[in-house]
Design an enzyme around this catalytic site. Structure first.
Site, PDB file in Angstrom:
ATOM      1  N   PHE A  14       0.812  -1.226   0.000  1.00 16.59           N
ATOM      2  CA  PHE A  14       0.000   0.000   0.000  1.00 16.59           C
ATOM      3  C   PHE A  14       0.838   1.266   0.000  1.00 16.59           C
ATOM      4  O   PHE A  14       0.356   2.330  -0.379  1.00 16.59           O
ATOM      5  CB  PHE A  14      -0.927   0.009   1.231  1.00 16.59           C
ATOM      6  CG  PHE A  14      -0.240   0.390   2.518  1.00 16.59           C
ATOM      7  CD1 PHE A  14      -0.037   1.731   2.846  1.00 16.59           C
ATOM      8  CD2 PHE A  14       0.235  -0.572   3.403  1.00 16.59           C
ATOM      9  CE1 PHE A  14       0.612   2.091   4.022  1.00 16.59           C
ATOM     10  CE2 PHE A  14       0.875  -0.228   4.569  1.00 16.59           C
ATOM     11  CZ  PHE A  14       1.065   1.110   4.880  1.00 16.59           C
TER      12      PHE A  14
ATOM     13  N   LYS B  31      -1.336  -6.929  -9.276  1.00 17.93           N
ATOM     14  CA  LYS B  31      -2.288  -7.078  -8.167  1.00 17.93           C
ATOM     15  C   LYS B  31      -1.859  -6.052  -7.123  1.00 17.93           C
ATOM     16  O   LYS B  31      -1.007  -6.316  -6.279  1.00 17.93           O
ATOM     17  CB  LYS B  31      -2.220  -8.504  -7.615  1.00 17.93           C
ATOM     18  CG  LYS B  31      -3.475  -8.989  -6.900  1.00 17.93           C
ATOM     19  CD  LYS B  31      -3.944  -8.103  -5.776  1.00 17.93           C
ATOM     20  CE  LYS B  31      -3.152  -8.238  -4.504  1.00 17.93           C
ATOM     21  NZ  LYS B  31      -3.524  -7.224  -3.482  1.00 17.93           N
TER      22      LYS B  31
ATOM     23  N   GLU C 295      -5.038  -3.605  -1.906  1.00 18.49           N
ATOM     24  CA  GLU C 295      -6.478  -3.326  -1.870  1.00 18.49           C
ATOM     25  C   GLU C 295      -6.792  -2.065  -1.057  1.00 18.49           C
ATOM     26  O   GLU C 295      -7.913  -1.596  -1.033  1.00 18.49           O
ATOM     27  CB  GLU C 295      -7.244  -4.541  -1.318  1.00 18.49           C
ATOM     28  CG  GLU C 295      -6.912  -4.976   0.103  1.00 18.49           C
ATOM     29  CD  GLU C 295      -5.689  -5.904   0.192  1.00 18.49           C
ATOM     30  OE1 GLU C 295      -4.707  -5.685  -0.557  1.00 18.49           O
ATOM     31  OE2 GLU C 295      -5.713  -6.817   1.044  1.00 18.49           O
ATOM     32  N   ARG C 296      -5.755  -1.519  -0.374  1.00 17.26           N
ATOM     33  CA  ARG C 296      -6.031  -0.337   0.463  1.00 17.26           C
ATOM     34  C   ARG C 296      -6.050   0.951  -0.360  1.00 17.26           C
ATOM     35  O   ARG C 296      -6.712   1.903  -0.006  1.00 17.26           O
ATOM     36  CB  ARG C 296      -4.949  -0.207   1.528  1.00 17.26           C
ATOM     37  CG  ARG C 296      -4.743  -1.494   2.287  1.00 17.26           C
ATOM     38  CD  ARG C 296      -4.674  -1.254   3.758  1.00 17.26           C
ATOM     39  NE  ARG C 296      -4.452  -2.513   4.439  1.00 17.26           N
ATOM     40  CZ  ARG C 296      -3.306  -2.863   4.978  1.00 17.26           C
ATOM     41  NH1 ARG C 296      -2.280  -2.049   4.935  1.00 17.26           N
ATOM     42  NH2 ARG C 296      -3.182  -4.022   5.571  1.00 17.26           N
TER      43      ARG C 296
ATOM     44  N   CYS D 150       9.614   1.564   3.229  1.00 12.55           N
ATOM     45  CA  CYS D 150      10.485   0.433   3.547  1.00 12.55           C
ATOM     46  C   CYS D 150      11.923   0.900   3.730  1.00 12.55           C
ATOM     47  O   CYS D 150      12.743   0.179   4.271  1.00 12.55           O
ATOM     48  CB  CYS D 150      10.417  -0.617   2.462  1.00 12.55           C
ATOM     49  SG  CYS D 150      11.083  -0.019   0.926  1.00 12.55           S
TER      50      CYS D 150
ATOM     51  N   GLU E 220       9.325  -4.501  12.843  1.00 11.56           N
ATOM     52  CA  GLU E 220       9.143  -3.396  11.888  1.00 11.56           C
ATOM     53  C   GLU E 220       7.846  -2.688  12.291  1.00 11.56           C
ATOM     54  O   GLU E 220       6.780  -3.298  12.342  1.00 11.56           O
ATOM     55  CB  GLU E 220       9.004  -3.924  10.456  1.00 11.56           C
ATOM     56  CG  GLU E 220       8.806  -2.783   9.475  1.00 11.56           C
ATOM     57  CD  GLU E 220       8.542  -3.237   8.031  1.00 11.56           C
ATOM     58  OE1 GLU E 220       7.871  -4.242   7.818  1.00 11.56           O
ATOM     59  OE2 GLU E 220       9.026  -2.538   7.117  1.00 11.56           O
TER      60      GLU E 220
END
Ligand code: NAD
Length: 501
Positions: free
Chosen positions: A148, A172, A175-176, A280, A380
């Site tokens: 996301f 793909k 979905e957020r 990240c 994390e």
């Protein structure tokens, strides 16, 4: 759900489809719902992609280059539209979203050089009348599964290179924040990419697993958290696919006593709190070598000065987190840090955002005197929480970084070239910055971590991306001279043994 809710991805045929809500993280309101693909939807997308491959594989390099240049122009023209969609569903401040789009477009520009990037090798006369060459050929259908936090940039790390190499690509996305991918699909269509070469399948774990298992998917690029990266790597390699699965991170910045303190503190604030820490490559652990007090003071003053607010407000330095549940999870680490004995120098739970009571906000948080056994260090966090660990010397700092299971990015701040050189050589991390807090490689280098931050061999984009998205073929050719064709030659069953013909 009122009329304001927009359905993303598909219509709700038959009312059977599963959906997931999409939020504006700044207001906390649901603004959309994304339809989640079933296994059957994935089958259809793969079949379309597979059919399109036959034509795209055979498209000349000139044709492919033309489409990539057209896509680059369209993406450039729609920078702002893409950035607004990112801010609306992810929440990051608009300027940061613009930066994300800019970094993504750089990969498209890299891929525009495909005629050069895909050149093979040729050696004439490796033996008498024999030539050797190597060529790189496309794989087929490549699937990309993305997180996301960079809904435009991370997919752009993948599909420009995959498509340039002659593959078809199924994205793909998370979905957020699903909307930017649909605009990207529209831009590809406008650029003249043939139908089915780039597809978007919205979904969750069901769609991902269907892609991982599908026999007609040749390769999988994944970026996301470490547990899911491991799952993707294991499942897709078991199904015989080529996989690169980039995972989570815990990035350390080592600050030596001789560092330019102000420059280091400025860089660490940007690296720790930019995009609310949902990167990240965010720095989440500062390793202060020697007396840490001046550094902690400099970080506290700067962090306390940051403005938290909606990403659409130009005055905001930092926006909300992605969901309420994630904000609460991150806040939980502040609680645990205090319980485990760390110093809570700045507690973001007290942040006040005018009119933002329902948004998923958490203020910048600074935790000092953290030890490696504390949860706030071990996990994390993926939020605006900067932990400070104190060590006596560079040896201890390197030991600490290398003992961490993640190895995505790291940085050292120093004026001592020898210390920087030692750090660069000895640190077990994939991307290293020297007086640079976020050492993200340019598009023509390759991005990737070590240890639990990457499963598979290939880093992403740059030449590693070209290699990942192609298969190597070596060709050895002999064209005998017609006149010599009748000469009797003994048949030899052994390897040539040094007879240098
Ligand atoms: P995530 O792992 O939850 O999701 C990533 C993707 O996997 C999404 O498309 C999601 O739908 C899918 N997914 C989620 N759970 C799944 C499951 N059980 N089975 C199959 N698929 C599943 O990650 P996220 O929360 O979207 O993103 C944040 C994470 O991504 C952080 O850990 C961050 O460090 C990492 N990340 C890494 C990089 C990198 O380059 N190494 C870059 C960006 C983000």
């Amino acid at each position: 759900m009122g009329d304001a809710v927009k359905w993303i991805g598909s219509s709700l045929e038959g009312g059977e489809a599963r959906t997931a809500p999409v939020f504006d993280p700044a207001s906390g309101e649901q603004t959309g719902a994304v339809v989640l693909a079933s296994e059957r939807d994935v089958d259809e997308a793969v079949a379309r992609s597979r059919n399109a491959w036959a034509g795209w594989r055979d498209a000349s390099l000139t044709v492919r280059t033309g489409v990539l240049f057209a896509f680059r122009e369209l993406a450039d023209r729609h920078r702002d539209d893409l950035a607004r969609l990112i801010t609306a569903e992810h929440g990051k401040v608009l300027e940061d979203a613009r930066g994300e789009v800019a970094r993504g477009i750089e990969v498209v520009e890299f891929a525009c050089g495909l005629p050069h990037l895909l050149k093979g090798e040729f050696s004439e006369d490796v033996s008498h009348g024999v030539d050797a060459s190597s060529i790189r050929q496309p794989l087929g259908v490549v699937a990309g599964i993305t997180p996301f936090n960079f809904p435009v940039m991370v997919p752009m790390w993948m599909y420009p290179v995959a498509i340039a190499c002659g593959n078809t690509f199924i994205l793909k996305p998370s979905e957020r924040d699903p909307s930017p991918s649909l605009l990207i699909a529209e831009l590809w269509r406008e650029a003249g990419l043939p139908e089915g070469v780039f597809s978007v399948v919205h979904g969750d774990a069901v769609a991902v697993d269907a892609l991982l298992d599908h026999p007609d998917v040749a390769a999988v690029s994944f970026v996301g958290s470490t547990p899911v990266a491991r799952h993707v790597f294991e499942r897709a390699t078991a199904a015989g696919k080529r996989v690169q699965a980039l995972g989570g991170a815990k990035n350390h910045a080592v600050v030596m006593p001789d560092a330019d303190l102000d420059a280091a503190a400025d860089a660490l604030i940007a690296a720790g709190y930019g995009s609310a820490g949902e990167r990240c490559m965010a720095i989440s652990a500062v390793v202060a070598v020697g007396d840490g007090d001046p550094l902690v003071g400099a970080l506290r003053d700067r962090a306390a000065d940051l403005t938290v607010g909606p990403g659409t407000d130009p005055a905001s330095d930092m926006g909300p987190l992605i969901t309420e549940a994630h904000r609460d999870r991150v806040a939980g680490y502040l609680e645990s840090a205090a319980t485990e004995g760390a110093d809570l120098v700045l507690d973001g739970r007290h942040v006040k955002v005018p009119g933002g009571d329902s948004g998923f906000f958490l203020g910048p948080s600074l935790v000092d005197r953290v030890s490696p056994s504390m949860r706030v260090y071990r996990d994390e966090i993926f939020g605006p929480v900067l932990s400070v660990l104190r060590v006596d010397d560079l040896d201890r700092a390197i030991e600490l970084v290398n003992a961490n299971p993640y190895g995505n990015g790291t940085a050292i701040f120093t004026r001592d070239g020898h210390a920087a050189r030692r750090f660069r050589r000895e640190v077990q991390v994939g991307m290293v910055g020297i007086n640079v807090a976020i050492p993200v490689p340019m598009a023509y280098y390759s991005f990737g971590g070590w240890k639990q931050s990457l499963f598979g061999d290939a880093h992403i984009h740059g030449m590693e991306g070209i290699r990942f998205n192609t298969r190597l073929k070596s060709v050895t050719t002999r064209w005998p001279e017609p006149a010599a064709g009748n000469e009797a030659r003994p048949i030899e069953l052994h390897f040539p043994s040094g007879d240098r013909r």
